[in-house]
Design an enzyme around this catalytic site. Structure first.
Site: not given
Ligand code: HDE
Length: 682
Positions: A71, A144
């Site tokens: 993201h 999302n």
């Molecule tokens: Fe994320 N995700 N994600 N994700 N995600 C990040 O955090 C992660 C997942 C989502 O505008 C990271 O700040 C893992 C689902 C958004 O700043 C990180 C898993 C959904 C954003 C991270 C998921 C999301 C992130 C990277 C699996 C929808 C951007 C930078 C379990 C429900 C937020 C950060 C923004 C961002 C980890 C899966 C949505 C690496 C480990 C499912 C919208 O922490």
């Protein structure tokens, strides 16, 4: 020594006599000359003592922070959330108590796979993250624009993301899933099948961030003041309606305007056309959960709105662009574990893994544990605790006491408060430690099929075309075949359309399902086209004009579309504009090759007899029309556009989306359907 013009860096060098405007160093020292380093003589070496040069270059060298692991490309906007239906019976969260109350929010939209500079219209999932600054702390709903996810367990996330990001040896492809590594991983991960149906649908190429839904994805809990819990899924429903582009259009937009989505958001807020989303909740209990065909803790499944209706409880209005992109959009730190009293987690293994990941990633990205001191992350309610020190600490405990318990009576500092404090829902949990996936997570195809059969024919065609495109970029045949073996479990029509598109005649054996798929009824809520806005509001008409074009018609179009709540832009052969039939000069917003039809939702071609032939000879003018036609757009035209139609290879074409411009209001009405999809049939 008196300075010459050259010393001053040329005639544009600006100085001021106003003390308030005087440029200073970061230490506040006024700067007399910020354009010339301190040297020994005019051609001599730069002196080490030049503290002005040192400070300026030092700071510049440290401007970058790590981009988000995923993201990275995103765009943030401020707004408010207004509660329209209080739900104290479901949740004691302060934000859900008082109807009409407004809570400030910051929302960041993003793509997942691309780096911070990647184009906006990559085929990808969009992030939809909202930070609510409630009076009882920040609540981050980090969702999302697609209600399900690729994987069921967070431990697979690094593999998923590695597979979609550029390959480690060659460093490409950027912001694309159309490559071997991604489809290799997906084809070996049957649980991803449902999500890839969504990712191959038009949901992954939204026309605007304003025209997409948002989903909290996981099942959460709402907990009321008596401690009673209900399960909940969160939804954002755009009041603007849903809309996407077609793939060929997306590719061209990426070239013409890689900032298409962020520009669209900035422009509409700047113009006072504030996008709004209703916040909806699907609420259910254990009884429903037990009777549901799928596990409510499995993030690869959704709960159809037909089974549990979405109740609207509030509206988010985004009405304020950021003042500084870095300070706000880049430094905002969303964390799934930022919840407030009245909302709680469930045992969804994906959610639990995320709760670990976000805090960890923010610490690395923002350089230390004090990122909550940055204004965009700080709560807007009082906060009192004994956390102290660390890099860049801005708020340390005041006074002598920085621990608890303590026996100081005055200035003892903050105390716990069981009445208003957060209490985890006391769910009964027990079990052996094990690394297994629950049997109840094993059906990987039924909801993928449900998604497919819920789409219109046009949308189904787009899904098949997207799989075909992506798999055609895959070099290894076995990966293509393995993917096909999953699609065969989804729907025969889809599998055979993709096989045909790829040129595969010998179908592989269908993949063996971990659990036999079941029949599920279609759900209209899953289709974009079944949920169109029937309005052109918030959309943009491109009016292509030339010298001699009908002034009255142009102004009639402008006012009819303004009345609809839409925007118009003028495109002309020259940026200086065109001299219209009444002798007035109409300035252009875009020169024809800078304003292709892909950046408009519909086009009007208002030409004059005198110029018709010369316009028809212009290559960008031909592309303007032929693209608008190929992308199923509504095209309004005057008679003088005929030579352009001929030149664009569209002689003799006629359909209900090609409209002679006699009446601007009638043209607006037709445009409300957004696209004339029938043109794409056959
Ligand atoms: Fe994320 N995700 N994600 N994700 N995600 C990040 O955090 C992660 C997942 C989502 O505008 C990271 O700040 C893992 C689902 C958004 O700043 C990180 C898993 C959904 C954003 C991270 C998921 C999301 C992130 C990277 C699996 C929808 C951007 C930078 C379990 C429900 C937020 C950060 C923004 C961002 C980890 C899966 C949505 C690496 C480990 C499912 C919208 O922490």
């Amino acid at each position: 020594m008196k300075k010459t013009e050259l010393d001053k860096g040329g005639p544009s060098h600006q100085t001021t006599d106003d003390r308030d405007q005087t440029m200073t160093t970061a230490q506040g020292g006024p700067i007399a000359d910020g354009q010339n380093s301190l040297t020994a003589g005019p051609r001599g070496p730069v002196l080490l003592e030049d503290h002005i040069l040192r400070e300026k270059i030092f700071h510049f060298d440290h401007e970058r922070i790590p981009e988000r692991v995923v993201h990275a490309r995103g765009y943030g906007v401020h707004g408010t959330f207004e509660l329209t239906k209080a739900i104290p019976e479901l949740s004691c969260a302060d934000i859900f108590q008082r109807e009409g109350e407004k809570t400030p929010v910051f929302t960041r939209f993003s793509t997942v796979a691309g780096s911070a500079g990647s184009p906006d219209l990559a085929r990808d999932v969009r992030g939809f993250a909202v930070k609510f600054y409630t009076q009882e702390g920040n609540w981050d709903l980090v969702g999302n624009n697609i209600p399900v996810f690729f994987i069921q367990d967070a431990i697979k996330f690094p593999d998923l993301i590695h597979s979609v990001k550029p390959a480690p040896d060659r460093g490409f492809p950027q912001a694309q899933s159309a490559h071997d590594n991604f489809w290799d991983f997906i084809s070996l991960t049957p649980e991803a099948t449902h999500m890839t149906l969504w990712a191959m649908s038009d949901r992954a190429i939204p026309r605007s961030l304003r025209f997409m839904e948002g989903f909290g994805v996981h099942t959460f809990r709402l907990v009321n003041a008596e401690g009673k819990s209900h399960y909940v899924k969160f939804h954002w429903k755009p009041r603007q309606g849903l809309q996407s582009v077609v793939w060929n259009e997306a590719l061209k937009i990426n070239g013409m305007d890689p900032d298409f989505h962020r520009r669209d958001m900035w422009d509409s807020i700047d113009a006072g056309d504030y996008p709004q989303w209703d916040l909806g909740i699907q609420v259910f209990d254990d009884e429903f959960a037990d009777s549901f065909d799928f596990d409510i803790l499995d993030a690869t499944k959704l709960i159809p709105e037909e089974d549990v209706p979405v109740q609207i409880i509030g509206t988010m209005t985004l009405n304020n662009n950021v003042e500084n992109f870095f300070a706000e959009t880049e430094q905002v730190a969303f964390c799934t574990q930022n919840i407030v009293r009245g909302i709680d987690f469930t045992n969804d293994p994906l959610l639990q893994g995320r709760n670990f990941s976000y805090l960890d990633t923010q610490t690395k990205r923002l350089g230390g544990p004090n990122f909550t001191h940055i204004p965009i992350n700080a709560p807007k309610c009082p906060m009192r605790h004994f956390q102290q020190d660390g890099h860049m600490a801005m708020h340390n405990p005041k006074g002598r006491v920085n621990y608890e318990p303590n026996s100081w009576s005055e200035d003892a500092g903050p105390r716990e408060n069981p009445d208003v404090g957060f209490n985890s829902y006391p769910e009964n949990v027990a079990g052996e430690k094990q690394r297994t996936r629950s049997e109840t997570f094993a059906d990987h195809y039924s909801q993928a099929r449900q998604f497919y059969i819920s789409q219109t024919d046009t949308e189904r065609d787009h899904i098949a075309a997207a799989y075909t495109f992506e798999l055609s970029k895959v070099e290894r045949e076995e990966i293509r075949l393995r993917m096909l073996s999953h699609l065969m479990n989804v729907h025969d029509d889809l599998a055979s359309a993709v096989a045909k598109g790829l040129g595969i005649t010998d179908m592989p054996k269908a993949a063996t399902p971990a659990r036999e798929p079941i029949d599920v009824a279609p759900s209209d809520a899953l289709s974009i086209l079944k949920n169109g806005p029937n309005s052109f509001a918030g959309r943009k008409l491109g009016i292509f004009i030339c010298d001699g074009a009908d002034a009255d018609l142009i102004s009639a179009l402008e006012s009819a579309f303004k009345e609809e709540g839409a925007m118009t832009e003028i495109i002309a052969p020259h940026i200086q504009g065109a001299k219209l039939s009444d002798g007035s000069v109409k300035p252009a917003d875009e020169k024809i090759d800078g304003g292709p039809s892909v950046v408009y939702d519909a086009v009007a071609i208002v030409l004059s007899d005198d110029m018709a032939k010369s316009v028809a000879a212009m290559k960008p003018a031909k592309d303007f029309l032929s693209d608008a036609y190929a992308h199923a757009k509504f095209i309004g035209f005057t008679n003088a556009a005929q030579p352009l139609f001929d030149a664009a290879g569209l002689s003799g074409k006629s359909d209900e989306g090609l409209i002679e411009l006699n009446n601007a209001d009638a043209f607006v009405k037709s445009c409300r359907a957004l696209r004339y999809w029938d043109r794409m049939k056959g």
